[in-house]
Enzyme design. Structure first.
Site, PDB file in Angstrom:
ATOM      1  N   SER A 259      24.482-114.563  58.743  1.00  0.00           N
ATOM      2  CA  SER A 259      23.179-113.971  58.477  1.00  0.00           C
ATOM      3  C   SER A 259      22.353-114.004  59.756  1.00  0.00           C
ATOM      4  O   SER A 259      22.803-114.502  60.783  1.00  0.00           O
ATOM      5  CB  SER A 259      22.453-114.747  57.382  1.00  0.00           C
ATOM      6  OG  SER A 259      21.933-115.944  57.935  1.00  0.00           O
ATOM      7  N   LYS A 260      21.148-113.483  59.624  1.00  0.00           N
ATOM      8  CA  LYS A 260      20.264-113.406  60.795  1.00  0.00           C
ATOM      9  C   LYS A 260      20.039-114.754  61.460  1.00  0.00           C
ATOM     10  O   LYS A 260      19.727-114.828  62.645  1.00  0.00           O
ATOM     11  CB  LYS A 260      18.907-112.838  60.373  1.00  0.00           C
ATOM     12  CG  LYS A 260      18.967-111.348  60.142  1.00  0.00           C
ATOM     13  CD  LYS A 260      17.544-110.777  60.056  1.00  0.00           C
ATOM     14  CE  LYS A 260      17.542-109.421  59.410  1.00  0.00           C
ATOM     15  NZ  LYS A 260      16.853-109.363  58.125  1.00  0.00           N
ATOM     16  N   ARG A 261      20.171-115.812  60.659  1.00  0.00           N
ATOM     17  CA  ARG A 261      19.979-117.149  61.246  1.00  0.00           C
ATOM     18  C   ARG A 261      20.956-117.405  62.396  1.00  0.00           C
ATOM     19  O   ARG A 261      20.685-118.173  63.296  1.00  0.00           O
ATOM     20  CB  ARG A 261      20.193-118.238  60.193  1.00  0.00           C
ATOM     21  CG  ARG A 261      19.105-118.354  59.169  1.00  0.00           C
ATOM     22  CD  ARG A 261      19.399-119.482  58.194  1.00  0.00           C
ATOM     23  NE  ARG A 261      20.642-119.250  57.461  1.00  0.00           N
ATOM     24  CZ  ARG A 261      21.767-119.945  57.620  1.00  0.00           C
ATOM     25  NH1 ARG A 261      21.809-120.938  58.474  1.00  0.00           N
ATOM     26  NH2 ARG A 261      22.843-119.662  56.914  1.00  0.00           N
TER      27      ARG A 261
END
Ligand code: GLU
Ligand code: ZN
Length: 492
Positions: A259-261
């Site tokens: 994910s964007k994390r």
């Protein structure tokens, strides 16, 4: 059997790594089997529809450089390929399922369903599913009179699928093998047709895969739980399902869903950062698939002939940003210098180093420096940081960068003054001669050659990392070189 596979994105967001990996595997599988690759847009969810998502799909794949054989933008025998243009088809089959006793009308109000979701007691006595939307199947057992009454009251209705209450449902997954689920664990009677007359994902997906004669469904593993339900829908419609293959997941390095994390996931973001599509495709192909245990480099053409489902891994692919950068650096080094120059120009323009319409001098400077940076770039966007010093003056020096660890301020000043003298004759000598001169200087001062060259490099380029020093000096020219040294000396 002709291989026909599809990529079926919902236009609810931008194209990201996971989706494009799915598309790539479908494309490669089609090519490896002389089949067809179809793009189908699953845009039946009006609430989650995102205006520019479709545009993003086209732009992403234009940039990546592989395309579908049938899709909304090209005519095909199974058109339309946008689900929003196929509503009548879904409605017809939903009604057919009601008529055959495999589905039923549900008149429950949104408020009632919300209460059920909150865990209100079961009122019907019909067993509930465990993984549930919480629906208690009330309308499954409505009598014809009750139905007529609800209809007369003008209540809106949806069509729900009648998941069998007993037994189990099995399907075969090409990667994961046989998968069997107790029917009581399947979502209790999912909606097929919403009150606005539009289908849900499950209904539209099954119908289209059948009508578009899809032979294999290769999709993300997150859809595995829906597959039992889909199998039941195929059975109810008396259709043979396509072959299923749920692809290995893509995780971040911490083992969590990517994910964007973890970093950029949107494909257009990688483009902006200056990755080459060839590198991204090569790396994505290896996320959950391998040719053998050693070969890493593949062009798209090569992948088209060697890809096979047998070589899919069951284990998830772990997305390693450093490895992608490594691939990218390798692909940059393979480019012809002219090609690389043309790819770097937009970045140099965007960063204000080169004019929109570059002067002949700028073009010449560029062709001189591209071979120097080619070895050092991992992404195209790094170019401005590396060569900016050639195009404009250094804005500000960082004293900490200028002074080598082993030297103090006075010693560094002395180095710079000596270096200034050497530079006056730099252009009259060969690189080899210059190197000897700098070596002698270091020896005389009793310091390392590196400690002589570091302040010089920082003075000229503003950074400790730069293209090769002597070549940089030649590209910068004598006048600018001396001016920068003088300026730095004044800082001490
Ligand atoms: N529309 C679904 C998605 O967005 C398609 C899943 C499938 O391939 O069946 O991923
Ligand atoms: Zn109901």
């Amino acid at each position: 059997m002709q291989v026909r596979v599809r990529y079926a994105p919902s236009p609810t967001g931008y194209q990201h790594l996971g989706g494009v990996r799915t598309a790539l595997f479908n494309y490669l599988f089609a090519r490896a089997h002389n089949g067809k690759f179809i793009l189908r847009i699953e845009d039946t969810d009006k609430e989650r529809f995102q205006e520019d998502a479709l545009e993003d799909i086209y732009r992403t794949f234009d940039w990546l450089g592989f395309h579908w054989d049938e899709g909304p933008d090209i005519d095909g025998p199974y058109a339309p390929y946008l689900q929003s243009q196929r509503s009548e088809i879904y409605r017809k089959y939903a009604e057919q399922l009601v008529a055959s006793g495999n589905a039923y009308y549900c008149y429950c109000s949104p408020e009632r369903l919300e209460e059920l979701r909150q865990g209100a007691p079961d009122v019907s006595g019909v067993p509930k599913g465990t993984k549930s939307s919480g629906y208690d199947r009330r309308c499954r057992t409505l009598s014809p009179e009750e139905q007529a009454e609800f209809a007369a009251r003008g209540l809106t209705r949806v069509i729900r699928f009648k998941v069998p209450l007993e037994g189990s449902t099995a399907f075969y997954d090409e990667l994961l093998g046989n998968i069997e689920t107790a029917n009581r664990d399947i979502n209790p009677d999912p909606v097929l047709l919403k009150s606005d007359g539009l289908p849900t994902y499950h209904l539209a997906n099954v119908i289209d895969d059948h009508l578009m004669e899809i032979s294999h469904i290769l999709r993300a593993q997150e859809w595995l739980p829906s597959c039992s339900l889909h199998t039941l829908i195929y059975q109810a419609l008396k259709w043979t399902p396509p072959k299923f293959c749920h692809l290995p997941m893509v995780l971040g390095e911490d083992g969590q869903k990517l994910s964007k994390r973890h970093g950029a996931t949107r494909i257009m973001e990688f483009r902006k950062q200056g990755y080459l599509p060839e590198a991204l495709i090569n790396y994505l192909a290896l996320l959950g698939w391998s040719f053998d245990d050693s070969r890493e480099f593949f062009t798209l053409k090569e992948l088209e002939s060697v890809f096979s489902l047998e070589k899919l891994n069951k284990a998830p692919g772990v997305f390693d940003y450093k490895k992608l950068a490594w691939f990218d650096g390798n692909y940059i080094r393979k480019l012809q210098p002219e090609k690389l120059t043309s790819l770097l120009l937009p970045y140099l323009k965007q960063d204000g180093l080169v004019a929109a319409d570059p002067s002949p001098e700028q073009i010449e400077l560029l062709s001189g420096l591209v071979p120097l940076v080619q070895e050092r770039l991992t992404t195209l966007s790094e170019v401005s940081g590396l060569v900016g010093f050639l195009f404009k003056d250094i804005e500000e020096y960082n004293m900490e960068d200028l002074i080598p660890k082993k030297l103090d301020k006075e010693q560094t000043l002395e180095v710079l003054k000596n270096v200034e003298q050497v530079l006056k004759g730099f252009f009259d000598h060969s690189d080899e001669e210059n190197e000897n001169i700098f070596r002698d200087l270091a020896k005389e001062m009793g310091i390392k050659l590196g400690d002589v060259l570091l302040p010089l490099r920082v003075a000229l380029t503003g950074s400790r990392i730069s293209p090769p020093l002597f070549e940089s000096i030649r590209l910068l020219g004598q006048a600018k070189t001396l001016k920068r040294i003088e300026r730095v000396i004044k800082l001490f």
